[in-house]
Design a protein around this motif. Structure first.
Motif, short mmCIF file in Angstrom:
data_model
loop_
_atom_site.label_atom_id
_atom_site.label_comp_id
_atom_site.label_asym_id
_atom_site.label_seq_id
_atom_site.Cartn_x
_atom_site.Cartn_y
_atom_site.Cartn_z
N GLY A 78 0.79 -1.23 0.00
CA GLY A 78 0.00 0.00 0.00
C GLY A 78 0.82 1.28 0.00
O GLY A 78 0.25 2.37 -0.18
N ALA A 104 0.88 2.97 -3.50
CA ALA A 104 -0.44 3.52 -3.80
C ALA A 104 -0.73 4.75 -2.96
O ALA A 104 -1.32 5.73 -3.44
CB ALA A 104 -1.51 2.45 -3.53
N CYS A 163 1.48 7.73 -4.30
CA CYS A 163 0.99 8.17 -5.60
C CYS A 163 -0.35 8.91 -5.46
O CYS A 163 -0.59 9.92 -6.12
CB CYS A 163 0.83 6.97 -6.52
N SER A 164 -1.20 8.44 -4.56
CA SER A 164 -2.49 9.10 -4.33
C SER A 164 -2.29 10.48 -3.72
O SER A 164 -2.98 11.45 -4.10
CB SER A 164 -3.36 8.24 -3.40
N PHE A 178 -7.75 9.13 -6.17
CA PHE A 178 -7.53 7.71 -6.39
C PHE A 178 -7.57 7.38 -7.88
O PHE A 178 -6.86 6.51 -8.36
CB PHE A 178 -8.58 6.88 -5.66
N ALA A 220 -4.25 8.37 -9.47
CA ALA A 220 -3.22 7.46 -8.98
C ALA A 220 -3.35 6.10 -9.65
O ALA A 220 -2.36 5.47 -10.04
CB ALA A 220 -3.31 7.31 -7.46
N GLY A 221 -4.61 5.63 -9.80
CA GLY A 221 -4.83 4.35 -10.46
C GLY A 221 -4.35 4.35 -11.89
O GLY A 221 -3.75 3.38 -12.37
N LEU A 239 -0.63 4.01 -11.98
CA LEU A 239 -0.12 2.70 -11.56
C LEU A 239 -0.78 1.55 -12.32
O LEU A 239 -0.54 0.38 -11.99
CB LEU A 239 -0.37 2.52 -10.05
N SER A 267 -9.38 2.69 -9.80
CA SER A 267 -9.50 3.57 -8.64
C SER A 267 -10.02 2.78 -7.44
O SER A 267 -9.68 3.07 -6.29
CB SER A 267 -10.43 4.74 -8.95
N ILE A 299 -7.09 1.05 -5.80
CA ILE A 299 -6.29 2.02 -5.03
C ILE A 299 -7.00 2.34 -3.72
O ILE A 299 -6.39 2.36 -2.64
CB ILE A 299 -6.08 3.31 -5.85
N SER A 300 -8.31 2.59 -3.78
CA SER A 300 -9.07 2.93 -2.59
C SER A 300 -9.01 1.81 -1.56
O SER A 300 -8.83 2.06 -0.36
CB SER A 300 -10.53 3.21 -2.97
N SER A 310 -6.69 -0.49 -1.29
CA SER A 310 -5.31 -0.60 -0.80
C SER A 310 -5.06 0.43 0.30
O SER A 310 -4.44 0.12 1.34
CB SER A 310 -4.33 -0.39 -1.95
#
Length: 302
Positions: free
Chosen positions: A9, A12, A15-16, A22, A25-26, A29, A33, A36-37, A39
């Motif tokens: 995490g 993530a 990056c977020s 999110f 960031a998604g 990566l 999203s 990511i949320s 994680s």
């Protein structure tokens, strides 16, 4: 051993925080999203702290999240640096490299190593500056600096390596001692001619003495001659003008030839520490990494 769960995490989360959402960031990566949320939610649950204030428009770090972010960024950067240094060993040593060294120590001890390094690596183009002032390594674009002296505080952006400490002794020319006698005690030095090192502001470098308990103290001496060059001090002492306290690396040849002799050997003390300093970002370069190894091996004081 670091549990692998502690690393989950982190990427993530960073990056977020950088992206502010999110979704963005998604995309960076190559994850959804939602992934990511989830994680981030698992990370917050593991830490027992909320890392983001979530709104419909943008993510904002909480106070705990901001503190955790700073740590994560530093850890990820150090991991990237370590990987790059390992990869650098497989790369060619090439390009310009700027090195800053103290004037006397640089000429006598560092320059031969730098010339040898240049000979072994013909595609390297050294730019060597000689100065006794405190150089701002990052501001002045220095790749590697050799420093003699006690640092105040090393900035996080600088790498540094302690190579040892000078040994300083009292010395004089045999002819001077024949005329004035060999000092038997520290107090006798006050009755002799002292050759001192002077700074640009008019002050002089204090001499270091050991008391009966072996504790080192400093005294400002009254100098017959004050010189702003260590090599000039050596010449004045060799010419018979008086006594000086000098680092052994500076007068090794003169001692070996008998042009200077040590006096009050019980008063020999440690002098200033010797360091290599470099911007951490430039350690990734093969040329910098290679030069650090050469200078460490050649300058280390046992």
């Amino acid at each position: 051993m670091i549990p692998s769960e502690r690393l989950k995490g982190i990427e993530a989360f960073v990056c977020s925080a950088d992206a502010g959402s999110f979704t963005t960031a998604g995309a960076r990566l190559n994850l959804s999203s939602s992934a990511i949320s989830k994680s981030i939610a698992r990370l917050e649950a593991r830490l027992g702290s909320r890392l983001f204030d979530r709104t419909t428009r943008r993510l904002a770090l909480t106070e705990a999240g901001a503190a955790f972010y700073e740590t994560c960024v530093r850890v990820l950067a150090e991991l990237a640096d370590a990987e790059a240094v390992l990869a650098a060993h497989r790369s060619e040593v090439v390009g310009r490299i700027k090195v800053d060294v103290p004037v006397a120590f640089g000429r006598m001890r560092v320059l031969p190593l730098l010339l040898g390094f240049a000979e072994q690596n013909p595609n390297v183009r050294p730019n060597i500056t000689f100065t006794d002032r405190l150089v701002d390594v990052i501001e002045e674009g220095v790749d590697v600096a050799v420093r003699i002296g006690t640092p105040t505080l090393w900035p996080d952006a600088l790498g540094h390596r302690h190579l040892g400490t000078e040994r300083v002794i009292f010395c004089a020319a045999p002819a001077y001692l024949d005329r004035h006698g060999v000092p038997a005690t520290v107090d006798d030095l006050a009755t002799r001619d002292c050759i001192l090192y002077g700074r640009a502001d008019g002050s002089t470098i204090a001499w270091r003495f050991c008391d009966a308990a072996g504790v080192v103290e400093q005294r400002t001496m009254d100098g017959r001659i004050v010189l702003g060059s260590a090599e000039a001090q050596v010449e004045a002492v060799k010419a018979g003008f008086g006594i000086a306290q000098l680092a052994t690396w500076l007068i090794a040849a003169e001692l070996a030839l008998g042009e200077l002799v040590e006096i009050l050997p019980g008063q020999a003390t440690e002098g200033l520490p010797l360091h290599l300093v470099w911007p951490r970002s430039r350690q990734l370069s093969p040329k910098v990494d290679a030069l650090l190894e050469v200078l460490t091996e050649g300058l280390r004081v046992e």
